[in-house]
Motif scaffolding. Structure first.
Motif, PDB file in Angstrom:
ATOM      1  N   ILE A  63       1.017  -1.027   0.164  1.00 29.56           N
ATOM      2  CA  ILE A  63       0.097   0.034   0.019  1.00 29.56           C
ATOM      3  C   ILE A  63       0.924   1.341   0.004  1.00 29.56           C
ATOM      4  O   ILE A  63       1.656   1.245   0.998  1.00 29.56           O
ATOM      5  N   VAL A  64       0.928   2.030  -1.173  1.00 32.72           N
ATOM      6  CA  VAL A  64       1.418   3.309  -1.004  1.00 32.72           C
ATOM      7  C   VAL A  64       0.400   4.566  -0.815  1.00 32.72           C
ATOM      8  O   VAL A  64      -0.627   4.690  -1.283  1.00 32.72           O
ATOM      9  N   GLU A  65       0.574   5.101   0.615  1.00 31.06           N
ATOM     10  CA  GLU A  65      -0.440   6.218   1.090  1.00 31.06           C
ATOM     11  C   GLU A  65       0.301   7.178   1.124  1.00 31.06           C
ATOM     12  O   GLU A  65       1.339   7.632   1.634  1.00 31.06           O
ATOM     13  N   GLY A  66      -0.577   8.370   0.731  1.00 34.85           N
ATOM     14  CA  GLY A  66      -0.064   9.830   0.961  1.00 34.85           C
ATOM     15  C   GLY A  66      -1.049  10.752   0.356  1.00 34.85           C
ATOM     16  O   GLY A  66      -1.830  10.368  -0.849  1.00 34.85           O
ATOM     17  N   ILE A  67      -0.661  11.888   0.766  1.00 38.16           N
ATOM     18  CA  ILE A  67      -1.711  12.865  -0.013  1.00 38.16           C
ATOM     19  C   ILE A  67      -1.702  13.150  -1.521  1.00 38.16           C
ATOM     20  O   ILE A  67      -2.741  13.378  -2.239  1.00 38.16           O
ATOM     21  N   MET A  68      -0.709  12.790  -2.163  1.00 44.82           N
ATOM     22  CA  MET A  68      -0.374  12.640  -3.705  1.00 44.82           C
ATOM     23  C   MET A  68      -0.071  11.597  -4.009  1.00 44.82           C
ATOM     24  O   MET A  68       0.666  11.080  -5.030  1.00 44.82           O
ATOM     25  N   ALA A  69      -0.579  10.254  -3.510  1.00 41.35           N
ATOM     26  CA  ALA A  69      -0.244   8.864  -3.950  1.00 41.35           C
ATOM     27  C   ALA A  69      -0.536   8.517  -5.524  1.00 41.35           C
ATOM     28  O   ALA A  69       0.152   7.942  -6.102  1.00 41.35           O
ATOM     29  N   LEU A  70      -1.563   9.386  -5.847  1.00 36.58           N
ATOM     30  CA  LEU A  70      -2.015   9.364  -7.268  1.00 36.58           C
ATOM     31  C   LEU A  70      -1.551  10.491  -8.119  1.00 36.58           C
ATOM     32  O   LEU A  70      -2.184  10.213  -9.374  1.00 36.58           O
ATOM     33  N   TYR A  71      -0.721  11.053  -7.733  1.00 37.35           N
ATOM     34  CA  TYR A  71      -0.272  12.378  -8.445  1.00 37.35           C
ATOM     35  C   TYR A  71       0.741  11.991  -9.657  1.00 37.35           C
ATOM     36  O   TYR A  71       0.549  12.151 -11.020  1.00 37.35           O
ATOM     37  N   ASP A  72       1.735  11.058  -9.484  1.00 37.62           N
ATOM     38  CA  ASP A  72       2.731  10.793 -10.477  1.00 37.62           C
ATOM     39  C   ASP A  72       2.575   9.694 -11.286  1.00 37.62           C
ATOM     40  O   ASP A  72       1.992   8.502 -10.775  1.00 37.62           O
ATOM     41  N   LYS A  73       2.445   9.770 -12.472  1.00 37.39           N
ATOM     42  CA  LYS A  73       2.123   8.746 -13.680  1.00 37.39           C
ATOM     43  C   LYS A  73       3.038   7.751 -13.471  1.00 37.39           C
ATOM     44  O   LYS A  73       2.411   6.466 -13.720  1.00 37.39           O
ATOM     45  N   GLU A  74       4.284   7.694 -13.386  1.00 35.52           N
ATOM     46  CA  GLU A  74       5.168   6.493 -13.278  1.00 35.52           C
ATOM     47  C   GLU A  74       4.914   5.823 -11.898  1.00 35.52           C
ATOM     48  O   GLU A  74       4.903   4.215 -12.090  1.00 35.52           O
ATOM     49  N   LEU A  75       4.533   6.221 -10.909  1.00 37.30           N
ATOM     50  CA  LEU A  75       4.051   5.458  -9.666  1.00 37.30           C
ATOM     51  C   LEU A  75       2.680   5.123 -10.106  1.00 37.30           C
ATOM     52  O   LEU A  75       2.641   3.752  -9.677  1.00 37.30           O
ATOM     53  N   ARG A  76       1.800   5.688 -10.355  1.00 41.18           N
ATOM     54  CA  ARG A  76       0.562   5.413 -10.767  1.00 41.18           C
ATOM     55  C   ARG A  76       0.050   4.284 -11.481  1.00 41.18           C
ATOM     56  O   ARG A  76      -0.574   3.368 -11.429  1.00 41.18           O
ATOM     57  N   ASP A  77       1.088   4.048 -12.547  1.00 40.30           N
ATOM     58  CA  ASP A  77       1.001   3.092 -13.666  1.00 40.30           C
ATOM     59  C   ASP A  77       1.497   1.729 -13.199  1.00 40.30           C
ATOM     60  O   ASP A  77       1.171   0.823 -13.659  1.00 40.30           O
ATOM     61  N   GLN A  78       2.237   1.746 -11.948  1.00 39.53           N
ATOM     62  CA  GLN A  78       2.487   0.587 -11.309  1.00 39.53           C
ATOM     63  C   GLN A  78       1.288  -0.107 -10.318  1.00 39.53           C
ATOM     64  O   GLN A  78       1.447  -1.204  -9.925  1.00 39.53           O
ATOM     65  N   MET A  79       0.350   0.844  -9.989  1.00 39.33           N
ATOM     66  CA  MET A  79      -0.686   0.309  -9.236  1.00 39.33           C
ATOM     67  C   MET A  79      -1.766  -0.468  -9.653  1.00 39.33           C
ATOM     68  O   MET A  79      -2.221  -0.318 -10.986  1.00 39.33           O
ATOM     69  N   ASP A  80      -2.044  -1.308  -9.219  1.00 32.09           N
ATOM     70  CA  ASP A  80      -3.363  -2.379  -9.388  1.00 32.09           C
ATOM     71  C   ASP A  80      -4.610  -1.730  -9.150  1.00 32.09           C
ATOM     72  O   ASP A  80      -5.687  -2.178  -9.523  1.00 32.09           O
ATOM     73  N   LEU A  81      -4.595  -1.135  -8.022  1.00 28.10           N
ATOM     74  CA  LEU A  81      -5.939  -0.350  -7.575  1.00 28.10           C
ATOM     75  C   LEU A  81      -5.618   0.973  -6.919  1.00 28.10           C
ATOM     76  O   LEU A  81      -4.568   1.139  -6.265  1.00 28.10           O
ATOM     77  N   LYS A  82      -6.409   1.819  -7.306  1.00 24.20           N
ATOM     78  CA  LYS A  82      -5.966   3.411  -7.057  1.00 24.20           C
ATOM     79  C   LYS A  82      -7.350   3.675  -6.210  1.00 24.20           C
ATOM     80  O   LYS A  82      -8.633   3.768  -6.685  1.00 24.20           O
ATOM     81  N   ILE A  83      -7.181   4.155  -4.891  1.00 20.38           N
ATOM     82  CA  ILE A  83      -8.278   4.828  -4.210  1.00 20.38           C
ATOM     83  C   ILE A  83      -8.104   6.103  -3.672  1.00 20.38           C
ATOM     84  O   ILE A  83      -6.875   6.454  -3.337  1.00 20.38           O
ATOM     85  N   PHE A  84      -9.101   6.831  -3.635  1.00 28.68           N
ATOM     86  CA  PHE A  84      -8.931   8.151  -3.194  1.00 28.68           C
ATOM     87  C   PHE A  84     -10.166   8.301  -2.266  1.00 28.68           C
ATOM     88  O   PHE A  84     -11.368   8.039  -2.246  1.00 28.68           O
TER      89      PHE A  84
END
Length: 212
Positions: free
Chosen positions: A105-126
């Motif tokens: 779990i990557v948790e933080g205020i901008m966990a979904l901000y960066d595309k390179e990081l976001r593209d590694q995620m299987d599930l994105k929660i806001f």
């Protein structure tokens, strides 16, 4: 391995959501990677200047390091997660050793901000909570835990938290697969999210067992 990103404004209830996910999975199945650990080191910056850091701006984070270490975990490699001190406004010398787990779990205020990081995620929660409630939670927390004055917190909210939220955090909601209204207080949404993650976790284990 299942990579989950959890974002949301300061005081939105992200910590509660993370705890609910951890509780819904087998013991020792989850490793939580806090985005706050990846603020840029500022060893070469004078301390009085460090204290002026805007921790709610994307430029405060070491995005390449965070994305790289998530890649390492996905490859089954352990990482040395940095740690950060808000007292000195720079990284501590001792990192934290983190082994790969079935769920990251990557948790933080901008966990979904960066595309390179976001593209590694299987599930994105806001985690979506109204601004009034978030402000009240920040005031309660920072007065009790950090000794901040009410006047200081209101000024910080007006000049930093709100504008940074509106410019960077709120827009990242469009990348979410799941939006949780009212944060950790929404029991029905939490239960649905837990069920979804348990199912995804089981599918992942079956797929890995079959080598597909």
């Amino acid at each position: 391995m299942l990579i989950i990103g959890i974002a949301g404004g300061t005081g939105s209830g992200k910590t509660t959501v993370v705890r609910k996910i951890v509780e819904s999975l087998p013991p020792d199945a989850v490793a939580v990677i806090p985005q706050d650990s990846y603020y840029k080191h500022q060893w070469d910056v004078p301390e009085d200047q460090r204290k002026l850091t805007n921790f709610d701006h994307p430029n405060a984070f070491d995005w390449p390091l965070l994305a790289h270490q998530i890649e390492q975990l996905k490859r089954g490699e352990a990482i040395e997660q940095p740690t950060y001190s808000y007292l000195t406004c720079t990284r501590c010398e001792e990192p934290i050793h983190v082994e790969p787990h079935d769920v990251i779990i990557v948790e933080g205020i901008m966990a979904l901000y960066d595309k390179e990081l976001r593209d590694q995620m299987d599930l994105k929660i806001f985690v979506d909570t109204c601004s009034d409630e978030r402000l009240l939670r920040v005031i309660e927390r920072d007065i009790a835990e950090r000794g901040h004055s009410l006047e200081m917190l209101i000024e910080k909210y007006r000049n930093v938290l709100k504008p940074m939220h509106d410019e960077f955090i709120e827009p990242s909601k469009e990348h979410a697969d799941i939006i949780l209204p009212n944060g950790g207080d929404n029991k029905r949404a939490i239960a649905m999210m837990q069920q979804y993650i348990r199912s995804a976790f089981r599918r992942q284990q079956i797929s890995e067992a079959l080598g597909t």
